[in-house]
Design an enzyme around this catalytic site. Structure first.
Site, short mmCIF file in Angstrom:
data_model
loop_
_atom_site.label_atom_id
_atom_site.label_comp_id
_atom_site.label_asym_id
_atom_site.label_seq_id
_atom_site.Cartn_x
_atom_site.Cartn_y
_atom_site.Cartn_z
N CYS A 103 0.82 -0.54 0.39
CA CYS A 103 0.04 -0.16 -0.13
C CYS A 103 1.08 1.61 0.14
CB CYS A 103 -1.12 -0.22 1.75
SG CYS A 103 -1.75 1.13 1.28
N CYS A 114 -11.62 13.89 5.03
CA CYS A 114 -12.60 13.09 4.88
C CYS A 114 -13.21 12.36 6.04
CB CYS A 114 -12.11 11.29 4.17
SG CYS A 114 -12.32 12.14 1.97
N CYS A 117 -10.79 9.13 8.16
CA CYS A 117 -9.50 9.08 7.53
C CYS A 117 -8.72 10.04 8.59
CB CYS A 117 -9.35 9.49 5.92
SG CYS A 117 -7.83 8.87 5.28
N GLY A 182 -2.95 10.22 1.05
CA GLY A 182 -2.96 10.75 -0.28
C GLY A 182 -4.20 10.88 -1.02
N GLU A 183 -4.22 11.72 -2.22
CA GLU A 183 -5.27 11.81 -2.72
C GLU A 183 -4.33 11.23 -4.10
OE1 GLU A 183 -8.20 10.89 -3.97
OE2 GLU A 183 -7.58 11.30 -6.01
N SER A 214 -6.56 3.93 -6.17
CA SER A 214 -8.59 4.10 -5.47
C SER A 214 -7.82 5.53 -5.69
CB SER A 214 -8.39 3.25 -3.72
OG SER A 214 -9.00 3.50 -3.26
N HIS A 238 -18.57 5.38 -0.27
CA HIS A 238 -18.80 4.93 0.89
C HIS A 238 -20.26 5.94 1.41
CE1 HIS A 238 -14.60 4.79 1.52
NE2 HIS A 238 -13.92 5.53 1.23
N ASN A 313 -12.20 1.82 10.61
CA ASN A 313 -10.82 1.61 11.54
C ASN A 313 -10.40 2.79 12.59
OD1 ASN A 313 -9.37 -1.22 10.22
ND2 ASN A 313 -9.14 -0.10 8.69
N CYS A 356 -6.38 0.93 6.83
CA CYS A 356 -7.00 1.32 5.94
C CYS A 356 -7.05 2.72 6.15
CB CYS A 356 -8.26 0.67 5.50
SG CYS A 356 -7.86 -0.19 4.27
N1 SAH Z 1 -7.70 8.99 -1.08
C1 SAH Z 1 -7.82 7.74 -1.94
C2 SAH Z 1 -6.55 6.40 -1.63
C3 SAH Z 1 -5.75 6.49 -0.43
S1 SAH Z 1 -7.13 5.87 1.15
C4 SAH Z 1 -9.16 7.19 -1.30
O1 SAH Z 1 -9.69 7.76 -0.73
O2 SAH Z 1 -9.38 6.67 -2.07
C5 SAH Z 1 -7.65 3.63 0.93
C6 SAH Z 1 -8.86 3.13 1.32
O3 SAH Z 1 -9.12 3.96 2.90
C7 SAH Z 1 -9.99 4.67 1.27
O4 SAH Z 1 -10.89 3.94 0.80
C8 SAH Z 1 -10.79 5.15 2.43
O5 SAH Z 1 -11.66 6.23 1.88
C9 SAH Z 1 -9.87 3.87 3.18
N2 SAH Z 1 -10.84 5.19 4.35
C10 SAH Z 1 -10.08 6.42 4.84
N3 SAH Z 1 -9.53 5.85 6.29
C11 SAH Z 1 -10.30 4.83 6.40
C12 SAH Z 1 -10.90 3.95 7.95
N4 SAH Z 1 -10.60 4.85 9.25
N5 SAH Z 1 -10.88 3.08 8.11
C13 SAH Z 1 -11.24 2.29 7.10
N6 SAH Z 1 -11.18 2.50 5.35
C14 SAH Z 1 -10.48 3.78 5.58
FE1 SF4 Z 2 -10.09 11.11 2.25
FE2 SF4 Z 2 -8.59 9.66 1.13
FE3 SF4 Z 2 -7.43 11.97 1.63
FE4 SF4 Z 2 -7.97 10.03 3.48
S1 SF4 Z 2 -6.33 9.82 1.49
S2 SF4 Z 2 -8.22 12.05 3.05
S3 SF4 Z 2 -9.73 9.08 2.84
S4 SF4 Z 2 -8.79 11.06 -0.33
#
Ligand code: SAH
Ligand code: SF4
Length: 389
Positions: A103, A114, A117, A182-183, A214, A238, A313, A356
């Site tokens: 990862c 988000c 996250c 990161g995105e 992702s 989500h 998580n 995650c």
């Molecule tokens: N920024 C991108 C990729 C990184 S996040 C994205 O958001 O897709 C990777 C994944 O982990 C995403 O699906 C995100 O929504 C999920 N994720 C973020 N916080 C989480 C948490 N606390 N528990 C489970 N999954 C989470």
């Molecule tokens: Fe949202 Fe993905 Fe950025 Fe976390 S890493 S804040 S899930 S966009």
């Protein structure tokens, strides 16, 4: 000194040409770096001593420093890497019996916020460059001891050109998921350059079908990503209403669900044998009802999709809870009955905060004041993104 990791093959060739070295030298160096994992030029035994010395005078192939390395009881490993400017990112290796994924992070922190996250609560944000992205894979291969150790195991293909991955037994780094911090579609150029290096023949050679990117839904970049990289797409959905998604994935205010799903419908390369993964985080009492599951099925109609249910998580300060396992299963059953695969992602590495959404350079315990400070920071970041007035 310039680090060669992350240069395209053409750039590497040009750098070496400037030192008076021919193209076949660049091929050798590329192969040493990405096929055999050489960590210094002295190891490159088929180059002459003067050539090796000249390279060492001008370049390095150093990895980032490792600030922390942890191994979970389930075998998951997490590295906290320190880049030369002191910024830190994490990568996580998740082994399975006959394969394994790394990862990989694309940014230090994330500009998005988000609500579930941990990475989104990080103040500092910058893009990683291509070398910093590729180096995460190289460092993991160093630790896992997964470089080819003889020229006889040279992989097929040309440097810099996507190559067929050689048949490899007993490898545990077979897949890449761009799901770390990161995105990735906000740092597309560097991510694309890095992935092309990772795919390259006579190199790391991980094929596009073993790479998943992702995104939280950066609609304008989705088609380009598919057309140019043709990697597997995962979309962090989500929520099934804009009302809720606006709250928990604020980017939805810019690119609402309908636009996002249209981009998915048009994703180049998506088909019934190559489905788009919709990630759906399970948040107790928020998005986990039977009605949500049914609406999810309706929304995805006509899209070659599979649904990955992700149990939330927890992290210090988070405002959500994970539903009971049986409730996640009930949700999955509804989606499944409609004909979609709906595996539940087994949380891995929770004990080392490697699962995650738990990634963030420093782990912390929060007081009420600190939590208020984080809420304020999130509001500031949303404003900076133009997501709220
Ligand atoms: N920024 C991108 C990729 C990184 S996040 C994205 O958001 O897709 C990777 C994944 O982990 C995403 O699906 C995100 O929504 C999920 N994720 C973020 N916080 C989480 C948490 N606390 N528990 C489970 N999954 C989470
Ligand atoms: Fe949202 Fe993905 Fe950025 Fe976390 S890493 S804040 S899930 S966009």
């Amino acid at each position: 000194m310039r680090n060669l990791i992350g240069l395209s093959f053409d750039e590497l060739t040009a750098e070496l040409a400037a030192l008076g070295m021919e193209k076949f030298r660049a091929k050798q160096v590329w192969s040493w770096m990405y096929n055999r994992g050489a960590r210094d030029f002295a190891a490159m035994s088929d180059l002459s001593k003067p050539a090796r010395e000249k390279l060492a005078d001008h370049f390095t192939i150093a990895r980032p420093a490792v600030s922390m390395h942890q191994k979970s009881e389930d075998g998951t490993q997490k590295w906290l890497l320190k880049m030369p400017d002191g910024q830190e990112v994490e990568s996580v290796h998740i082994p399975e019996s006959d394969r394994g994924a790394l990862c990989v992070s694309s940014q230090v922190g994330c500009t998005l916020t988000c609500r579930f996250c941990h990475t989104g609560t990080q103040r500092l944000v910058r893009n990683l460059d291509a070398g910093e992205i590729v180096a995460q894979v190289m460092l993991a291969k160093d630790y896992l001891n997964e470089w080819n150790d003889t020229a006889a195991t040279k992989k097929p293909g040309k440097p810099g050109v996507p190559g067929r991955a050689a048949e490899e037994k007993n490898r545990t780094l077979t897949n890449i998921v761009m799901m770390g911090m990161g995105e990735p579609l906000f740092n597309y150029d560097n991510v694309a350059k890095a992935l092309k290096i990772i795919m390259s023949g006579d190199g790391i050679g991980i094929g596009k079908r073993r790479i998943t990117l992702s995104t939280s839904g950066v609609v304008p970049m989705i088609e380009r990503c598919g057309a140019e990289l043709d990697v597997n797409l995962a979309v962090s959905l989500h929520a099934v209403t804009d009302e809720l998604r606006d709250q928990i994935v604020p980017l939805n205010r810019k690119y609402p669900i309908k636009e996002l799903l249209n981009a998915c419908r048009n994703y180049p390369g998506a088909s019934n044998t190559r489905r788009i993964t919709f990630e759906y985080i399970m948040l107790k009492g928020v998005n986990d009802s039977a009605a949500d599951a049914k609406q999810l099925v309706r929304l995805l109609r006509g899209i070659p999709a599979k649904i990955n249910l992700i149990p939330f998580n927890p992290w210090p300060g988070a405002q959500f809870e994970c539903p009971e396992w049986t409730d996640i299963e009930k949700f999955g059953d509804i989606v499944n009955a409609a004909g979609y695969a709906s595996p539940i992602r087994t949380p891995r590495g929770r004990d080392i905060m490697a699962a995650c959404g738990q990634l963030k350079s420093a782990s912390m315990k929060l007081s009420a004041t600190e939590r208020a400070a984080i809420d304020k920071l999130i509001a500031e970041k949303d404003r900076a993104q133009g997501l709220v007035a």
